[in-house]
Design a protein around this motif. Sequence first.
Motif, PDB file in Angstrom:
ATOM      1  N   THR A 156     -36.146   7.568 -76.521  1.00 30.02           N
ATOM      2  CA  THR A 156     -35.530   8.556 -77.393  1.00 30.02           C
ATOM      3  C   THR A 156     -34.077   8.181 -77.642  1.00 30.02           C
ATOM      4  OG1 THR A 156     -36.939  10.239 -76.414  1.00 30.02           O
ATOM      5  CG2 THR A 156     -35.082  11.015 -77.727  1.00 30.02           C
ATOM      6  N   ASP A 157     -33.748   7.881 -78.876  1.00 30.97           N
ATOM      7  CA  ASP A 157     -32.400   7.465 -79.233  1.00 30.97           C
ATOM      8  C   ASP A 157     -31.666   8.668 -79.823  1.00 30.97           C
ATOM      9  OD1 ASP A 157     -30.294   5.798 -79.397  1.00 30.97           O
ATOM     10  OD2 ASP A 157     -31.061   4.556 -81.019  1.00 30.97           O
ATOM     11  N   THR A 158     -31.069   9.456 -78.942  1.00 31.69           N
ATOM     12  CA  THR A 158     -30.411  10.684 -79.391  1.00 31.69           C
ATOM     13  C   THR A 158     -28.980  10.731 -78.884  1.00 31.69           C
ATOM     14  OG1 THR A 158     -31.137  11.964 -77.460  1.00 31.69           O
ATOM     15  CG2 THR A 158     -32.581  11.979 -79.401  1.00 31.69           C
ATOM     16  N   PHE A 159     -28.189  11.521 -79.582  1.00 25.96           N
ATOM     17  CA  PHE A 159     -26.819  11.815 -79.170  1.00 25.96           C
ATOM     18  C   PHE A 159     -26.639  13.311 -79.380  1.00 25.96           C
ATOM     19  CE2 PHE A 159     -22.237  12.263 -79.796  1.00 25.96           C
ATOM     20  CZ  PHE A 159     -21.739  11.491 -78.739  1.00 25.96           C
ATOM     21  N   THR A 160     -26.279  14.024 -78.318  1.00 26.63           N
ATOM     22  CA  THR A 160     -26.270  15.484 -78.369  1.00 26.63           C
ATOM     23  C   THR A 160     -24.857  16.025 -78.247  1.00 26.63           C
ATOM     24  OG1 THR A 160     -28.452  15.482 -77.319  1.00 26.63           O
ATOM     25  CG2 THR A 160     -27.282  17.579 -77.405  1.00 26.63           C
ATOM     26  N   VAL A 161     -24.534  16.952 -79.141  1.00 24.77           N
ATOM     27  CA  VAL A 161     -23.191  17.526 -79.236  1.00 24.77           C
ATOM     28  C   VAL A 161     -23.269  19.017 -78.938  1.00 24.77           C
ATOM     29  CG1 VAL A 161     -21.215  17.931 -80.752  1.00 24.77           C
ATOM     30  CG2 VAL A 161     -22.562  15.821 -80.990  1.00 24.77           C
ATOM     31  N   GLY A 162     -22.425  19.497 -78.031  1.00 28.43           N
ATOM     32  CA  GLY A 162     -22.324  20.921 -77.761  1.00 28.43           C
ATOM     33  C   GLY A 162     -21.186  21.524 -78.560  1.00 28.43           C
ATOM     34  N   PHE A 163     -21.329  22.805 -78.910  1.00 23.81           N
ATOM     35  CA  PHE A 163     -20.272  23.469 -79.671  1.00 23.81           C
ATOM     36  C   PHE A 163     -20.258  24.957 -79.367  1.00 23.81           C
ATOM     37  CE2 PHE A 163     -24.036  24.013 -82.161  1.00 23.81           C
ATOM     38  CZ  PHE A 163     -23.893  25.224 -82.828  1.00 23.81           C
ATOM     39  N   MET A 164     -19.073  25.527 -79.413  1.00 17.06           N
ATOM     40  CA  MET A 164     -18.882  26.954 -79.167  1.00 17.06           C
ATOM     41  C   MET A 164     -19.054  27.744 -80.456  1.00 17.06           C
ATOM     42  SD  MET A 164     -18.087  27.921 -76.015  1.00 17.06           S
ATOM     43  CE  MET A 164     -16.882  29.255 -76.050  1.00 17.06           C
ATOM     44  N   PRO A 165     -19.418  29.042 -80.359  1.00 17.42           N
ATOM     45  CA  PRO A 165     -19.539  29.873 -81.559  1.00 17.42           C
ATOM     46  C   PRO A 165     -18.254  29.887 -82.383  1.00 17.42           C
ATOM     47  CG  PRO A 165     -20.461  31.011 -79.662  1.00 17.42           C
ATOM     48  CD  PRO A 165     -19.785  29.779 -79.139  1.00 17.42           C
ATOM     49  N   VAL A 217     -25.822  17.688 -72.888  1.00 23.17           N
ATOM     50  CA  VAL A 217     -25.122  17.156 -74.054  1.00 23.17           C
ATOM     51  C   VAL A 217     -24.311  15.938 -73.638  1.00 23.17           C
ATOM     52  CG1 VAL A 217     -24.948  19.494 -75.041  1.00 23.17           C
ATOM     53  CG2 VAL A 217     -22.990  18.516 -73.836  1.00 23.17           C
ATOM     54  N   ASP A 218     -24.024  15.089 -74.607  1.00 27.69           N
ATOM     55  CA  ASP A 218     -23.199  13.910 -74.349  1.00 27.69           C
ATOM     56  C   ASP A 218     -21.717  14.228 -74.460  1.00 27.69           C
ATOM     57  OD1 ASP A 218     -25.244  11.678 -74.129  1.00 27.69           O
ATOM     58  OD2 ASP A 218     -25.826  12.584 -76.041  1.00 27.69           O
ATOM     59  N   ILE A 219     -21.386  15.152 -75.335  1.00 22.43           N
ATOM     60  CA  ILE A 219     -19.996  15.523 -75.589  1.00 22.43           C
ATOM     61  C   ILE A 219     -19.996  16.955 -76.097  1.00 22.43           C
ATOM     62  CG2 ILE A 219     -19.932  14.755 -78.007  1.00 22.43           C
ATOM     63  CD1 ILE A 219     -17.132  13.524 -77.370  1.00 22.43           C
ATOM     64  N   SER A 220     -18.912  17.679 -75.876  1.00 23.29           N
ATOM     65  CA  SER A 220     -18.932  19.088 -76.259  1.00 23.29           C
ATOM     66  C   SER A 220     -17.565  19.550 -76.750  1.00 23.29           C
ATOM     67  CB  SER A 220     -19.358  19.949 -75.063  1.00 23.29           C
ATOM     68  OG  SER A 220     -19.635  21.274 -75.463  1.00 23.29           O
ATOM     69  N   PHE A 221     -17.581  20.378 -77.800  1.00 23.42           N
ATOM     70  CA  PHE A 221     -16.395  21.071 -78.269  1.00 23.42           C
ATOM     71  C   PHE A 221     -16.219  22.316 -77.401  1.00 23.42           C
ATOM     72  CE2 PHE A 221     -17.803  18.615 -81.848  1.00 23.42           C
ATOM     73  CZ  PHE A 221     -16.655  18.274 -82.559  1.00 23.42           C
ATOM     74  N   VAL A 222     -15.060  22.474 -76.785  1.00 21.38           N
ATOM     75  CA  VAL A 222     -14.845  23.580 -75.848  1.00 21.38           C
ATOM     76  C   VAL A 222     -13.564  24.324 -76.192  1.00 21.38           C
ATOM     77  CG1 VAL A 222     -16.043  22.340 -74.008  1.00 21.38           C
ATOM     78  CG2 VAL A 222     -13.553  22.189 -74.168  1.00 21.38           C
ATOM     79  N   ARG A 223     -13.498  25.539 -75.664  1.00 19.74           N
ATOM     80  CA  ARG A 223     -12.291  26.356 -75.782  1.00 19.74           C
ATOM     81  C   ARG A 223     -11.744  26.594 -74.373  1.00 19.74           C
ATOM     82  NH1 ARG A 223     -12.083  28.620 -80.921  1.00 19.74           N
ATOM     83  NH2 ARG A 223     -14.059  28.945 -81.998  1.00 19.74           N
ATOM     84  N   PRO A 224     -10.562  26.074 -74.063  1.00 19.52           N
ATOM     85  CA  PRO A 224      -9.960  26.347 -72.751  1.00 19.52           C
ATOM     86  C   PRO A 224      -9.675  27.845 -72.595  1.00 19.52           C
ATOM     87  CG  PRO A 224      -8.889  24.499 -73.845  1.00 19.52           C
ATOM     88  CD  PRO A 224      -9.768  25.162 -74.865  1.00 19.52           C
ATOM     89  N   PRO A 225      -9.509  28.313 -71.352  1.00 19.25           N
ATOM     90  CA  PRO A 225      -9.403  27.513 -70.122  1.00 19.25           C
ATOM     91  C   PRO A 225     -10.771  27.071 -69.599  1.00 19.25           C
ATOM     92  CG  PRO A 225      -9.147  29.835 -69.603  1.00 19.25           C
ATOM     93  CD  PRO A 225      -9.242  29.744 -71.103  1.00 19.25           C
ATOM     94  N   LEU A 231     -12.299  18.424 -77.025  1.00 19.30           N
ATOM     95  CA  LEU A 231     -13.551  17.723 -76.749  1.00 19.30           C
ATOM     96  C   LEU A 231     -13.576  17.361 -75.276  1.00 19.30           C
ATOM     97  CD1 LEU A 231     -14.132  15.096 -79.582  1.00 19.30           C
ATOM     98  CD2 LEU A 231     -15.630  16.998 -79.006  1.00 19.30           C
ATOM     99  N   VAL A 232     -14.745  17.458 -74.635  1.00 22.79           N
ATOM    100  CA  VAL A 232     -14.871  17.009 -73.249  1.00 22.79           C
ATOM    101  C   VAL A 232     -16.144  16.206 -73.091  1.00 22.79           C
ATOM    102  CG1 VAL A 232     -13.586  18.972 -72.311  1.00 22.79           C
ATOM    103  CG2 VAL A 232     -16.075  19.092 -72.464  1.00 22.79           C
ATOM    104  N   TRP A 233     -16.093  15.242 -72.151  1.00 22.20           N
ATOM    105  CA  TRP A 233     -17.281  14.479 -71.786  1.00 22.20           C
ATOM    106  C   TRP A 233     -17.130  14.017 -70.349  1.00 22.20           C
ATOM    107  CZ3 TRP A 233     -13.599  12.969 -75.291  1.00 22.20           C
ATOM    108  CH2 TRP A 233     -12.903  11.782 -75.053  1.00 22.20           C
ATOM    109  N   ASP A 234     -18.223  13.549 -69.786  1.00 24.35           N
ATOM    110  CA  ASP A 234     -18.257  13.131 -68.385  1.00 24.35           C
ATOM    111  C   ASP A 234     -17.332  11.939 -68.187  1.00 24.35           C
ATOM    112  OD1 ASP A 234     -18.939  12.129 -65.841  1.00 24.35           O
ATOM    113  OD2 ASP A 234     -20.981  12.893 -66.008  1.00 24.35           O
ATOM    114  N   SER A 235     -16.413  12.052 -67.239  1.00 31.31           N
ATOM    115  CA  SER A 235     -15.403  11.004 -67.055  1.00 31.31           C
ATOM    116  C   SER A 235     -15.983   9.703 -66.503  1.00 31.31           C
ATOM    117  CB  SER A 235     -14.297  11.506 -66.118  1.00 31.31           C
ATOM    118  OG  SER A 235     -14.817  11.814 -64.841  1.00 31.31           O
ATOM    119  N   VAL A 236     -17.155   9.756 -65.880  1.00 28.27           N
ATOM    120  CA  VAL A 236     -17.719   8.535 -65.301  1.00 28.27           C
ATOM    121  C   VAL A 236     -18.595   7.771 -66.285  1.00 28.27           C
ATOM    122  CG1 VAL A 236     -17.669   9.537 -62.999  1.00 28.27           C
ATOM    123  CG2 VAL A 236     -19.767   9.664 -64.341  1.00 28.27           C
TER     124      VAL A 236
END
Length: 284
Positions: free
Chosen positions: A92-101, A140-148, A264-269
């Motif tokens: 499966t060749d996918t790239f998944t993006v998370g996003f907030m409302p 998800v591979d990467i996500s749009f987030v709202r701090p904190p 944007l956030v993603w896994d640091s490793v």
Amino acid sequence: MTDLDLRKLRYFVAVAEHMHFGRAAEQLYIAQPVLSRQIRALEDELGVQLFERDRRGTALTAAGEQLLLDARPLLEGAQALHRRAVRAAHGTDTFTVGFMPGLIVSAPVRAMAARHPELTVELVRTTWDDQTTVVRDGRVDISFVRPPIDSEGLRTRPLYTEPRVVLVSTDHPLAGKESVALADLADDHLLQDPDMFPEWRAAATDPRAQSRPVPVFHSVEEKLEHVAVGRGIAFLPLSVATFYTRPDITYIAVSDLSPGEVNLVWDSVRRSPLIDEFADLAAG
């Protein structure tokens, strides 16, 4: 060096979250004596006591508190590893993006899909509760987030800021105003953790306004229902307020409330050219 058994670690986290062996066993669909034996086995393997149990209940020891801090990201990482391995095995060749409302992410998503026609770019809607969890557990591979947010183990890239407004019911005394100051809202019941809005906490001179219990919400919709019936006010990013427009709620600009951030956030490793490419597209 002790090889940690992830199954025992999951059992430990369940008990630590419930602080009750019976309820944890129900959640895990195992018998309570089995769960107790597994926890004792984990304590023996680590050489430490994790729980103190007496007639008053169950409590974590200092070692247990430390293990709980470390166990959650470890389990999430293991789950992420499993998801990615299964995805690769199935081809499966996918790239998944998370996003907030309220966030519009179609531009970088379309650009990514255009650059990689063979790639399926998927989207996952997140909430305040899971906006970073979905990154840590591999949904998800990467996500749009709202701090904190808790950024431990994550790489963060700031994107932009936007105004935050106050939402009030249409029969609120301030409804209809174009703009208000935080001092105007000092006596209102804030339906959010005051620590998220230190400017409001500073303006709310009445201790009772700061000590009122904060309801637990599982969605923006639940929060808006409480605002609509006059149980309190809420601060939201302007894009979220406009996204959830409804006739019984109005939003007002707040002159001295700092803007909200979108990152944007993603896994640091993880080392992925696709993640770096998408981050550049979103920032551009």
